[in-house]
Design a protein around this motif. Structure first.
Motif: not given
Length: 871
Positions: A122-149
């Protein structure tokens, strides 16, 4: 435009796939369901996201910082199931073969890797999609980081998407605040203790008001409800630990080169080979790769012209082994010269470098080519094909002495797989990968080569596994016996069958009316949902079992109700008659050929125990328990001038048990031709032999046959409608009466655990992967199979030997009588009336002497003008 990276939580998605996809194993016995499910989820995501970069993170099975620091919590995680654990290195191999970056580091969990990588990208100006079944990762969501469960619903994968705003909308807190909610409420799945008595709603309200647990603690006396206030004071240290456990690191010490994660074409040749080995056939269509490059294909050539064809067959006659394949090649063959079935090409391999394919044309039509093949079959030592029985119609001079069926040989080596084809044999035994998208001519050459090259390999493996004689003396002769039975078929009275169907239909209509009257309304009897409402809501019957879709109306539920509720008895009868009508009265009519006979297929490579099965249609499943079901046997009749002879082994599995166990009591009883069930009742119930009641004998019979199948006290209690305690006592007394049997069955299980397979008297092996399962039910099933497989498998071997010898004797004496059906322990002969006595003598002799056991084999024999009378 921003570049995109997809980050996949490897263990989380693999775990989700493992529990979401039914168990799969490939022919090597490797569990593959988690890998298969993982790939399906990954492909779905990649198809949607089309990222420039892709990385998969994994936990390393070593203590992490958080494991060590809080061992009481994270350290108590449930160990990974063995079937899942063995798939972890496999998915890593697959990903690396697809040139997908895999990142793991001892001391760091996968979510710490995800947090750090997503933050950096994200700091490098990229869009990020995180694929995880663990809802803990929701804490990582931002405007450019998407959590996909991913979630699996009814066999389909759906994905929930969360940016920071979505987390706030769904949970009422920001992603960062989500950590503090979890610190308060805890998470049993992750062994995060939280604060006792604080659930999700209370935790959310507290954090919505105070943003962090530290701020909430500063206002602890103001918290509501009072219990939350009291417990946060008491468990404040635990809450702090929980927050640390729940917080994903954003600055882990890892090396990550973005260029290594560039996502290009993952469908590599190496991945294609792995997918084939794992037998993911429906995923192979994603690959646009050429067939596996090997030295074989350069020797393929098409031969046309009579002179060239004659030359090929002359060369082939000198070979010891010839591999042959037929193929349906309508696109390149003039239909006039092909067979009516569609076969229009034959291929031969008679040396490793002599592989030819010959299309039917004006110079060589199908009859000419099969004539040459049949003549060739006389002279070679091994005439090998994949699925030989299908082609025997055109090879009248081939015998079981030199015929070789590669599919049957491969099946013996792994009977847990029941759908072998040439590609499977090539892959498993020749390490040769064949692309399924090849043209017919090339595929046919591969099949011929496979049939040729696998002969020494399979023979060696059969020898090493102690099954070479089983293959040569039982399974290969059986191919020819089954072919003769299929050709003969059985005559069916079409009009009688129609009348039978009409009688069933009339009774079904009567039952419908009676059921509607008793229910007080009309409803769909075939709808479990509607039936459940009628029985358990309107009529208020007991034993209701609620499922997700309504009340269970399974047979075991209705069987308990039938004695007290006449409507239930009628519903059960309705179901039985409806099944009879659709499957038999109506279904069998579709299989009657132009000759008035049904020609069922008999399969020897379907069951794991070695039993023969029948399909198209299944004639081994004709009902025997209901009189109305048995009556359908009346439509099966011998041709004019013939009579049916039905010969059935008497208690063959119990006799084999007596032989294998060496139990003196049981052996002596059979030698004296005593009533085994009455004798068992006498022993188990401690009553004199002559005073055994009919009920006691029936119960003893259930125990006798149940023991063969490794029956449990629960199963026996269900069968006899007695308590589990009584059933356990029956089994205990049985083993006291026949101590040799208990010793034998225990040894069957211990041997299977040690060797990994169960074995019949004739060396047939049944692999037992269930015994190593982490699932208790699977292991228990495995133990029952380990007890039963040697008995049932030996019975299957003996009946096969009898079939072969009976068939050979009928042909040897040039009799008109023919063997037409086999139903487990029963043989049905269509005997010419003038040969009846001779046929009975042959059946008696060959069946009773098929094996030499410590107890005599006994045969019950009956005759009749239809199968009902003969049975």
């Amino acid at each position: 435009m921003r570049d995109k990276i997809v980050l996949i939580d490897g263990h989380s998605i693999l775990n989700r796939a493992f529990y979401g996809v039914p168990d799969l194993t490939n022919s090597e016995g490797l569990h593959t369901n988690a890998v298969y499910g993982f790939l399906n989820i990954m492909f779905k995501i990649l198809d949607e996201e089309k990222p420039e970069y892709l990385t998969v993170t994994f936990d390393v099975h070593a203590p992490t910082f958080r494991h060590e620091m809080f061992a009481d919590y994270k350290g108590t995680r449930k160990p990974m199931a063995e079937e899942l654990r063995q798939q972890v290195p496999v998915i890593k191999d697959v990903l690396r073969a697809m040139h997908i970056e895999v990142i793991e580091k001892a001391g760091l969990e996968a979510d710490d890797l995800l947090g750090t990588l997503s933050h950096r990208c994200e700091e490098k100006g990229m869009d990020v999609s995180i694929i995880s079944g663990d809802r803990d990762t929701l804490q990582l969501a931002t405007e450019h980081i998407k959590i996909r469960i991913p979630k699996t619903k009814q066999g389909k994968t759906e994905v929930e998407d969360y940016y920071a705003a979505d987390v706030q909308e769904r949970y009422g807190v920001t992603p960062k605040e989500f950590i503090d909610v979890k610190a308060l409420m805890g998470d049993t799945a992750d062994n995060i203790p939280g604060v006792p008595g604080v659930g999700e709603k209370t935790a959310t309200k507290i954090i919505q008001q105070y943003q962090t647990i530290e701020n909430a603690y500063e206002h602890v006396d103001e918290l509501k409800p009072p219990r939350a206030s009291k417990n946060l004071k008491e468990f404040w240290e635990q809450a702090q630990l929980s927050k640390t456990l729940a917080t994903i690191k954003l600055d882990a010490d890892i090396t990550f080169e973005l260029e290594n994660a560039r996502h290009e074409n993952p469908y590599t040749k190496e991945a294609h080979e792995l997918f084939q080995r794992l037998e993911f056939k429906n995923l192979l269509g994603r690959f646009d790769v050429e067939a596996s490059v090997n030295d074989v294909e350069k020797y393929f050539r098409e031969v046309t012209g009579k002179e060239e064809i004659e030359k090929v067959f002359k060369e082939a006659e000198k070979a010891e082994t010839v591999g042959v394949a037929f193929s349906k090649d309508a696109g390149n063959v003039l239909p006039l010269f092909a067979h009516a079935s569609g076969y229009g090409r034959v291929s031969l391999c008679y040396e490793a470098e002599k592989i030819v394919t010959i299309p039917c044309d004006m110079d060589a039509d199908f009859e000419y080519l099969t004539g040459k093949l049949s003549h060739l079959a006389k002279g070679v030592k091994r005439f090998s094909m994949c699925g030989l029985k299908e082609y025997l119609e055109w090879l009248p001079e081939l015998t079981s002495e030199n015929g070789f069926d590669a599919i049957v040989a491969a099946y013996l080596l792994n009977p847990l797989k029941n759908d072998y084809n040439a590609e499977d044999v090539a892959r498993e035994h020749l390490n040769l990968l064949i692309d399924e998208k090849l043209d017919e001519g090339t595929k046919s050459c591969y099949e011929a080569y496979t049939a040729y090259a696998c002969v020494p390999v399979l023979e060696k493996k059969l020898e090493e596994n102690g099954m070479f004689r089983l293959f040569n003396e039982i399974e290969m002769p059986l191919v020819f016996t089954l072919y003769d039975m299929e050709q003969a078929g059985v005559k069916v009275e079409g009009e009688e069958l129609k009348r039978y169907g009409e009688e069933l239909g009339a009774r079904i209509v009567e039952l419908e009316k009676e059921i509607y009257e008793m229910a007080g309304e009309e409803f769909n009897i075939n709808s479990p949902k509607q039936l459940g409402v009628i029985l358990f809501e309107k009529l208020e019957m007991p034993h209701a079992k609620k499922t997700k879709t309504g009340y269970s109306t399974a047979a075991d539920v209705l069987d308990k109700l039938a004695p007290e509720y006449p409507i239930v008895a009628k519903i059960l009868e309705y179901r039985q008659l409806a099944k009879l009508k659709s499957t038999y009265a109506d279904g069998l009519a579709n299989y009657i050929g132009m000759d008035g006979r049904i020609h069922s297929k008999f399969n020897q490579t379907i069951t794991a125990t070695g039993r023969i099965s029948s399909t198209e249609p299944n004639l081994q499943n004709i009902p025997v328990r209901m009189e109305l079901g048995r009556l359908i046997r009346k439509v099966f009749v011998p041709k004019e001038g013939c009579v049916f002879v039905d010969a059935d082994y008497s208690q063959i599995e119990l006799r084999i048990l007596a032989h294998c166990s060496g139990d003196e009591q049981l052996i002596q009883a059979y030698r004296e031709a005593r009533d085994i069930h009455r004798m068992t009742a006498s022993q188990v119930f401690h009553v004199p032999f002559d005073e055994v009641t009919d009920l006691q004998r029936r119960n003893a019979k259930a125990v006798n046959f149940g023991i063969v199948y490794g029956i449990s006290s629960f199963g026996l209690s269900q069968d006899l409608s007695i308590s589990r305690k009584e059933a356990a006592q029956y089994i205990e007394h049985y083993f006291e009466s026949y101590p040799g049997i208990k010793t034998f069955l225990d040894k069957c299980v211990s041997d299977a655990k040690e060797k990994g397979y169960a074995e019949t008297l004739y060396g047939r092996r049944r692999p037992m992967p269930e015994l190593k399962s982490s699932n208790f039910m699977q292991r228990s099933f495995g133990e029952r199979v380990a007890m039963n497989a040697p008995i049932q498998g030996t019975a299957a071997d003996i009946i096969k030997i009898a079939m072969i010898h009976v068939n050979e004797e009928l042909k040897k004496r040039n009799l008109k009588s023919r063997m037409i059906l086999q139903v487990h322990d029963e043989l049905l002969i269509e005997a010419d009336e003038t040969e009846l006595e001779e046929v009975q003598q042959i059946l008696q002799d060959k069946m009773e002497h098929a094996a030499e056991l410590l107890v005599p084999l006994s045969v019950d024999m009956h005759t009749g003008k239809n199968w009902y009378e003969a049975k």
